[in-house]
Design a protein around this motif. Structure first.
Motif, PDB file in Angstrom:
ATOM      1  N   ASP A 236       0.871  -1.101   0.108  1.00  0.00           N
ATOM      2  CA  ASP A 236       0.013  -0.171  -0.090  1.00  0.00           C
ATOM      3  C   ASP A 236       1.071   1.249  -0.154  1.00  0.00           C
ATOM      4  N   GLU A 237       0.411   2.155  -0.412  1.00  0.00           N
ATOM      5  CA  GLU A 237       1.285   3.618  -0.672  1.00  0.00           C
ATOM      6  C   GLU A 237       0.143   4.820  -0.800  1.00  0.00           C
ATOM      7  N   HIS A 238       0.990   5.842  -0.482  1.00  0.00           N
ATOM      8  CA  HIS A 238      -0.044   7.244  -0.404  1.00  0.00           C
ATOM      9  C   HIS A 238       0.348   7.680  -2.144  1.00  0.00           C
ATOM     10  N   GLY A 239      -1.344   8.242  -2.301  1.00  0.00           N
ATOM     11  CA  GLY A 239      -1.123   8.933  -3.722  1.00  0.00           C
ATOM     12  C   GLY A 239      -1.209  10.170  -3.575  1.00  0.00           C
ATOM     13  N   PRO A 240      -1.263  11.074  -4.684  1.00  0.00           N
ATOM     14  CA  PRO A 240      -1.217  12.436  -4.519  1.00  0.00           C
ATOM     15  C   PRO A 240      -2.803  13.096  -4.319  1.00  0.00           C
ATOM     16  N   THR A 241      -3.056  13.756  -3.364  1.00  0.00           N
ATOM     17  CA  THR A 241      -4.251  14.166  -2.710  1.00  0.00           C
ATOM     18  C   THR A 241      -5.473  13.304  -3.264  1.00  0.00           C
ATOM     19  N   GLY A 242      -5.245  12.076  -2.167  1.00  0.00           N
ATOM     20  CA  GLY A 242      -6.380  10.951  -2.322  1.00  0.00           C
ATOM     21  C   GLY A 242      -5.418  10.117  -3.503  1.00  0.00           C
ATOM     22  N   ASN A 243      -6.363   9.082  -4.022  1.00  0.00           N
ATOM     23  CA  ASN A 243      -5.974   8.038  -4.748  1.00  0.00           C
ATOM     24  C   ASN A 243      -4.825   7.054  -4.012  1.00  0.00           C
ATOM     25  N   ASP A 244      -5.042   7.050  -2.837  1.00  0.00           N
ATOM     26  CA  ASP A 244      -4.076   6.016  -2.198  1.00  0.00           C
ATOM     27  C   ASP A 244      -4.457   4.544  -2.691  1.00  0.00           C
ATOM     28  N   GLU A 245      -3.399   3.499  -2.574  1.00  0.00           N
ATOM     29  CA  GLU A 245      -3.504   2.587  -3.329  1.00  0.00           C
ATOM     30  C   GLU A 245      -3.228   1.235  -2.452  1.00  0.00           C
ATOM     31  N   VAL A 246      -3.854   0.174  -3.043  1.00  0.00           N
ATOM     32  CA  VAL A 246      -3.518  -1.156  -2.627  1.00  0.00           C
ATOM     33  C   VAL A 246      -2.870  -1.972  -3.751  1.00  0.00           C
ATOM     34  N   ASN A 247      -1.708  -2.336  -4.061  1.00  0.00           N
ATOM     35  CA  ASN A 247      -0.865  -3.092  -5.116  1.00  0.00           C
ATOM     36  C   ASN A 247      -0.969  -4.194  -4.898  1.00  0.00           C
ATOM     37  N   LEU A 248      -0.739  -5.334  -6.115  1.00  0.00           N
ATOM     38  CA  LEU A 248      -0.603  -6.593  -6.000  1.00  0.00           C
ATOM     39  C   LEU A 248       0.896  -6.359  -6.715  1.00  0.00           C
ATOM     40  N   ILE A 249       1.813  -6.845  -6.120  1.00  0.00           N
ATOM     41  CA  ILE A 249       3.407  -6.524  -6.673  1.00  0.00           C
ATOM     42  C   ILE A 249       3.861  -7.849  -7.524  1.00  0.00           C
ATOM     43  N   ARG A 250       4.208  -7.674  -8.698  1.00  0.00           N
ATOM     44  CA  ARG A 250       4.903  -8.567  -9.296  1.00  0.00           C
ATOM     45  C   ARG A 250       6.345  -8.114  -9.834  1.00  0.00           C
ATOM     46  N   LYS A 251       7.100  -9.065  -9.885  1.00  0.00           N
ATOM     47  CA  LYS A 251       8.348  -8.890 -10.112  1.00  0.00           C
ATOM     48  C   LYS A 251       8.632  -8.096 -11.472  1.00  0.00           C
ATOM     49  N   GLY A 252       9.453  -6.936 -11.288  1.00  0.00           N
ATOM     50  CA  GLY A 252       9.686  -6.228 -12.857  1.00  0.00           C
ATOM     51  C   GLY A 252       8.522  -5.229 -13.195  1.00  0.00           C
ATOM     52  N   ALA A 253       7.481  -5.261 -12.366  1.00  0.00           N
ATOM     53  CA  ALA A 253       6.322  -4.503 -12.926  1.00  0.00           C
ATOM     54  C   ALA A 253       6.478  -3.067 -12.536  1.00  0.00           C
ATOM     55  N   ASN A 254       5.685  -2.213 -13.436  1.00  0.00           N
ATOM     56  CA  ASN A 254       5.837  -0.596 -13.187  1.00  0.00           C
ATOM     57  C   ASN A 254       4.528  -0.183 -12.704  1.00  0.00           C
ATOM     58  N   TYR A 255       4.543   0.450 -11.568  1.00  0.00           N
ATOM     59  CA  TYR A 255       3.163   1.079 -11.245  1.00  0.00           C
ATOM     60  C   TYR A 255       2.831   2.261 -11.441  1.00  0.00           C
ATOM     61  N   GLY A 256       3.731   2.904 -12.385  1.00  0.00           N
ATOM     62  CA  GLY A 256       3.138   4.089 -12.850  1.00  0.00           C
ATOM     63  C   GLY A 256       3.499   5.558 -12.235  1.00  0.00           C
ATOM     64  N   TRP A 257       3.776   5.580 -11.221  1.00  0.00           N
ATOM     65  CA  TRP A 257       3.981   6.957 -10.790  1.00  0.00           C
ATOM     66  C   TRP A 257       5.303   7.573 -11.324  1.00  0.00           C
ATOM     67  N   PRO A 258       5.328   8.843 -11.940  1.00  0.00           N
ATOM     68  CA  PRO A 258       4.255   9.837 -11.791  1.00  0.00           C
ATOM     69  C   PRO A 258       3.455   9.712 -13.248  1.00  0.00           C
ATOM     70  N   ASP A 259       3.814   8.956 -13.862  1.00  0.00           N
ATOM     71  CA  ASP A 259       3.183   9.113 -15.440  1.00  0.00           C
ATOM     72  C   ASP A 259       1.543   8.607 -15.384  1.00  0.00           C
ATOM     73  N   ILE A 260       1.139   7.897 -14.179  1.00  0.00           N
ATOM     74  CA  ILE A 260      -0.212   7.419 -14.052  1.00  0.00           C
ATOM     75  C   ILE A 260      -0.684   7.876 -12.642  1.00  0.00           C
ATOM     76  N   ARG A 261      -1.705   8.365 -12.517  1.00  0.00           N
ATOM     77  CA  ARG A 261      -2.424   8.349 -11.048  1.00  0.00           C
ATOM     78  C   ARG A 261      -3.639   7.808 -10.903  1.00  0.00           C
ATOM     79  N   GLY A 262      -3.757   6.647  -9.777  1.00  0.00           N
ATOM     80  CA  GLY A 262      -4.795   6.087  -9.633  1.00  0.00           C
ATOM     81  C   GLY A 262      -4.893   5.037 -10.553  1.00  0.00           C
ATOM     82  N   SER A 263      -6.065   4.824 -11.295  1.00  0.00           N
ATOM     83  CA  SER A 263      -6.309   3.513 -12.055  1.00  0.00           C
ATOM     84  C   SER A 263      -6.447   3.892 -13.286  1.00  0.00           C
ATOM     85  N   ALA A 264      -5.793   4.755 -13.918  1.00  0.00           N
ATOM     86  CA  ALA A 264      -5.792   5.331 -15.343  1.00  0.00           C
ATOM     87  C   ALA A 264      -5.244   4.192 -16.216  1.00  0.00           C
ATOM     88  N   GLU A 265      -5.622   3.797 -17.320  1.00  0.00           N
ATOM     89  CA  GLU A 265      -5.334   2.583 -18.035  1.00  0.00           C
ATOM     90  C   GLU A 265      -4.042   3.222 -19.069  1.00  0.00           C
TER      91      GLU A 265
END
Length: 372
Positions: A236-265
Motif C-alpha cells: 500500500d502507498e500514499h497517492g497524490p491528494t487522495g488516490n491511495d493504493e493497494v497493489n498486487l506486486i509482481r517482479k519487474g512491474a511498473n506501477y506508473g508514478w508519476p506518469d499515471i495516477r490512480g487507475s488510469a489505463e
C-alpha cells in the motif's frame, strides 16, 4: 485493469487533528479471549478486543518481534525500545541511533534476521544527513552494536522516505523506498528511489551492495506483506491528494508514478487493485495468518489520515470486503504487525505534529481478532 479488479472506495477520512469519537483510553469491553486449544492462537468470541499495553512513546514507527516473544520498537527521533513478552515497555531505550529526524525522516523500519537465533542480526532503516540507509546491527547481551551499512545511495527528504523493511518467504530482505519528493526518480532506472528493493542473504549478511529493483513507479510505499498460502506480495502507498493504493506486486512491474495516477489505463503500467479516492494515508500493514479468526487471510492496513485500521478481505486477487475498523478511536495509526501468538500490535502516531495527542500518546495497542 492490468492487475485485476480495481475497487474505488470513497471514505469520509478525517484530518490528522480531528477529534476522536470516543476516548482512546477506554476501549469497549468484549467477551473474554479464548484459545482453540492449549497452544492455539488467541481470538475473541464477541468481536475484536483492544487493549493498551504501553504508553508514552514518541512517534513510534515500526515493531518487529524477536524469537523469544519480545519486540523491538523504533521511535522516529532515533530510539530503539524493547517491549517484554508480558507487554511491558523498558523505560530506558535499548539504543539511541544517530538519525536526521527532519519531517518524516528519522529511525523508521526494523526487521529481525530469519536466523537471529544464530547470528543476532537486526536491521534498521534510518535517515542520515546524506540520505536514507539500511544498517545491520548485532543485538547481544542487551546491547546493540553496528555491523555494516548494507544499502545506501537512497535520497532522503522531509517527505516520501518510504522506510519499511521486511523479510519475505524467500528469506530475502525487501525495502520500500519513497520518491523523496522527486517524482521523476520513480521511473529513473539508475535511481533506487520510488522502488521496492530486494537483497539476497549473502549481501545483507555480508557487506551489502546495490539491491535488486523488484518493482518501480511507486510514490511513497509504506506497508507490504505476503498473502498466506499464495505468497503473493501486496503493498500500500500514499497517492497524490487522495488516490491511495493497494497493489498486487509482481517482479519487474511498473506501477506508473508519476506518469499515471490512480487507475488510469496505460500500456506498460499496472493499476492498483484497491483505490481510495479520498485519502486515508495507508501505512504499515500485515496479513492475518493465524487460523481460527474471521480475519484470517485478510490484509490489515494502519491508516494515518484515515485514523483507522482498514480490513481488506481477498479471495485470491478478488476484493470481497473493504471496511474501516476503530475509526477515529485511537487517532493516527502508523503500523500493524501480527505477533507470534496471533494477536495484532498497532502503533499510534499522534505526536508527529499532525495528530491530536492525549496524555497517554503515543501508545502500543494489542488487538485480539474476532473468532471465525
Amino acid at each position: 485493469m492490468a492487475a485485476g479488479l480495481a475497487l474505488a472506495v470513497a471514505l469520509l477520512a478525517g484530518c490528522g487533528g480531528a477529534s476522536r469519537s470516543e476516548p482512546a483510553t477506554a476501549p469497549p469491553e468484549r467477551s473474554a479471549p479464548v484459545r482453540s486449544d492449549d497452544d492455539g492462537p488467541l481470538r475473541n468470541e464477541g468481536g475484536p478486543k483492544v487493549e493498551t499495553v504501553a504508553t508514552g512513546l514518541e512517534i513510534p514507527w515500526d515493531i518487529a518481534f524477536l524469537p523469544d516473544g519480545r519486540a523491538l520498537i523504533t521511535e522516529r527521533p532515533g530510539r530503539l525500545r524493547l517491549l517484554s513478552r508480558a507487554g511491558k515497555l523498558r523505560s530506558k531505550p535499548l539504543a539511541e541511533i544517530p538519525v536526521s529526524a527532519v519531517g518524516e525522516g528519522g529511525l523508521l523500519g526494523v526487521a529481525v534476521d530469519p536466523e537471529f537465533k544464530d547470528n543476532d542480526y537486526v536491521y534498521l532503516y534510518r535517515t542520515t544527513r546524506t540520505g536514507n540507509v539500511v544498517t545491520r546491527y548485532r543485538l547481544r547481551d542487551g546491547s546493540l552494536r553496528e555491523q555494516a551499512t548494507i544499502i545506501k545511495g537512497l535520497e532522503s527528504s522531509a517527505i516520501h522516505n518510504g522506510g519499511r523493511i521486511e523479510f519475505g518467504p524467500d528469506e530475502r530482505l525487501y525495502v520500500s523506498i519513497g520518491d523523496a519528493a522527486k517524482p521523476q526518480l520513480a521511473q529513473d532506472p539508475r535511481a533506487l528511489n520510488g522502488k521496492l528493493l530486494r537483497m539476497a542473504p549473502r549481501a545483507y549478511r555480508g557487506s551489502g551492495g546495490r539491491p535488486e529493483v523488484y518493482s518501480l513507479g511507486h510514490r511513497n510505499p509504506q506497508g507490504f506483506d505476503w498473502q498466506p498460502d499464495s505468497e503473493r506480495l501486496f503493498e500500500d502507498e500514499h497517492g497524490p491528494t487522495g488516490n491511495d493504493e493497494v497493489n498486487l506486486i509482481r517482479k519487474g512491474a511498473n506501477y506508473g508514478w508519476p506518469d499515471i495516477r490512480g487507475s488510469a489505463e496505460r500500456s506498460g503500467f499496472v493499476s492498483p487493485i484497491v483505490l481510495y479516492e479520498e485519502e486515508i494515508a495507508p501505512s504499515g500493514a500485515t496479513f492475518v495468518t493465524q487460523p481460527g479468526s474471521s480475519w484470517t487471510g485478510d490484509y490489515l492496513i494502519a491508516a494515518l489520515r484515515g485514523q483507522q485500521l482498514r480490513r481488506v478481505a481477498l479471495d485470491g486477487e478478488r476484493i470481497t470486503a473493504n471496511e474501516p475498523l476503530f475509526e477515529e478511536r485511537f487517532g493516527r495509526l502508523r503500523t500493524v504487525t501480527e505477533a507470534p501468538d496471533g494477536t495484532l500490535y498497532v502503533l499510534t502516531s499522534n505526536r508527529d505534529g499532525r495528530g491530536n495527542p492525549d496524555s497517554s500518546d503515543d501508545r502500543v495497542l494489542r488487538v485480539i481478532p474476532p473468532a471465525g
